[in-house]
Each structure stands twice: as C-alpha cells, then as structure tokens.
Design an enzyme around this catalytic site. Sequence first.
Site, PDB file in Angstrom:
ATOM      1  N   GLY A 142       0.898  -1.258   0.039  1.00 19.74           N
ATOM      2  CA  GLY A 142       0.042   0.084  -0.030  1.00 19.74           C
ATOM      3  C   GLY A 142       1.003   1.235  -0.073  1.00 19.74           C
TER       4      GLY A 142
ATOM      5  CG  MET B  63       0.032  -8.069  -6.664  1.00 17.97           C
ATOM      6  SD  MET B  63       0.841  -6.797  -8.031  1.00 17.97           S
ATOM      7  CE  MET B  63       1.847  -8.142  -8.474  1.00 17.97           C
TER       8      MET B  63
ATOM      9  CG  LEU C 248      -8.352  -5.525 -13.648  1.00 17.98           C
ATOM     10  CD1 LEU C 248      -8.566  -3.997 -13.878  1.00 17.98           C
ATOM     11  CD2 LEU C 248      -8.990  -5.803 -12.457  1.00 17.98           C
TER      12      LEU C 248
ATOM     13  CG  ASN D  28      -1.095  -1.249 -13.656  1.00 14.59           C
ATOM     14  OD1 ASN D  28      -1.115  -1.489 -12.318  1.00 14.59           O
ATOM     15  ND2 ASN D  28      -0.220  -1.921 -14.289  1.00 14.59           N
TER      16      ASN D  28
ATOM     17  CG  HIS E  63       4.437  -2.409 -14.922  1.00 17.35           C
ATOM     18  ND1 HIS E  63       4.031  -3.781 -14.705  1.00 17.35           N
ATOM     19  CD2 HIS E  63       5.751  -2.737 -15.482  1.00 17.35           C
ATOM     20  CE1 HIS E  63       4.832  -4.821 -15.125  1.00 17.35           C
ATOM     21  NE2 HIS E  63       5.827  -4.293 -15.469  1.00 17.35           N
TER      22      HIS E  63
ATOM     23  CD  GLU F 276       6.110   1.563  -8.293  1.00 20.27           C
ATOM     24  OE1 GLU F 276       5.474   1.534  -7.270  1.00 20.27           O
ATOM     25  OE2 GLU F 276       6.440   0.444  -9.028  1.00 20.27           O
TER      26      GLU F 276
END
Length: 203
Positions: free
Chosen positions: A12, A92, A95, A109, A111, A176
């Site tokens: 998280g 993880m 979809l 997303n 990555h 990120e």
Amino acid sequence: MFTIGVLASGRGSNLKAIIDYIRARNLPIRIGIVLSDNPSSAALDIARKEGIENFFLDPGRYRTFMEPHAEKSFIETLRQKEIDLVCLAGFMRILKKEFISSFEGRIINIHPSLLPAFPGLESWKQALEYGVRFTGCTTHFVEHEIDSGPIIMQSVVPVMKDDTPETLHNRIQEKEHLIFPLTIRLISEGRISVSGKKVYIHS
Ligand code: GAR
C-alpha cells in the site's frame, strides 16, 4: 470533486503516496473507496487509519484472475461510489473484459519497469537478471492485453552494480510515488488526451 477508487493487494505504499500528495496540495481529489483482494493487505489498514471507506472483496479460488462473481462485486462497488478513475496501485490480478469495458479509458496502473520492457510479475527482478543499465516505472491506461495500454508517464532508475532485487525495487518505488499521484492529478485536471497509443499532456 474528482473521485478515485484505489485497488491494492500489497504494502500500500502507492496508496499512501497518493493520500499524502493530495493532502499536501489540498487538491480537489477524493479517494472514494479502497478495495483489496487480500484481507491482510496493508492498504486496508492505511485506508482505515485515514478514514477512507475500504473493503476486502473475496476474489474466489483463482490466483491470477478474479472469479466472475467477484469481479462483478468489484465493478458494482466502484459504480455505487461513482468513481471517476480506477487506480491499480499494486493490484496483482488481471482484469477481465467486463471490468475493463465497464470503466473504458478510466483505469490506470503503475508498473515497476519501463514498459514495454519487462511486463508481468516482479519486473525489477527481470530487469536485474537481464542486465539492463536502466529501468524504472510507468503509469499507463489499462487495456485488455496485459501491461500494454497507452503510456502516460515514465521515470528512469539506474541499475547499480551492487543492487539486490530489494534495493532496486525500493528505488523504483520512490519514483512510483512521484509519477502515480502526478498522473492522477493530470487526469483529474483534464490535461491528458489519448490518440491511439499516444498520450498527450496539456499545460
Ligand atoms: C509496486 O511496485 C507496483 O509497481 C507493483 O506492485 C508494487 C506495489 O507496491 N505492481 C505490479 O507489479 C503490477 N504488475 P505498494 O503495495 O507498496 O504500492
């Protein structure tokens, strides 16, 4: 208010970065819901502490997908919360079509590699094993094919000669935590357009 839904399976840290970024700048972005396929995901604890509504939704018996009824409950919950943008922050599971077409062009997303290099799992390990000098992270729109949608932002991370998978992943995560919140902000401000595979960022 621009409302996002965050789906997370693990630590998280991206969720936390999004929360901190929005708060520090007092942005008109609300996290309407945090959903996890993992009952012990730290993302659920982070959401709870922040007073953000959160649920564990049982994904069913598959490891990489969600069972159809489980996917339906994710879709329904996001719909009920009137989510403008679905943010996969370390979610993880792959979809399926119904999910993606329910939120067409509204799923992003993060990555942990410079796509299209190293799609799939543990991309930092793939980069280390391949011997590339640079890797990084990518934000992208989610399409049917895995890790393939239009690329929004990327950040480059050099690979050091004494890197372990863990040290490299940690440095990738620092980036990120910058580009994922920024991507969400740009989308919320209507500053992103897409034409085919290309994403344009407007000032
Ligand atoms: C992040 O490194 C993210 O890029 C990766 O999972 C990690 C989640 O970290 N996602 C994928 O590999 C998706 N294919 P976090 O739980 O600390 O945000």
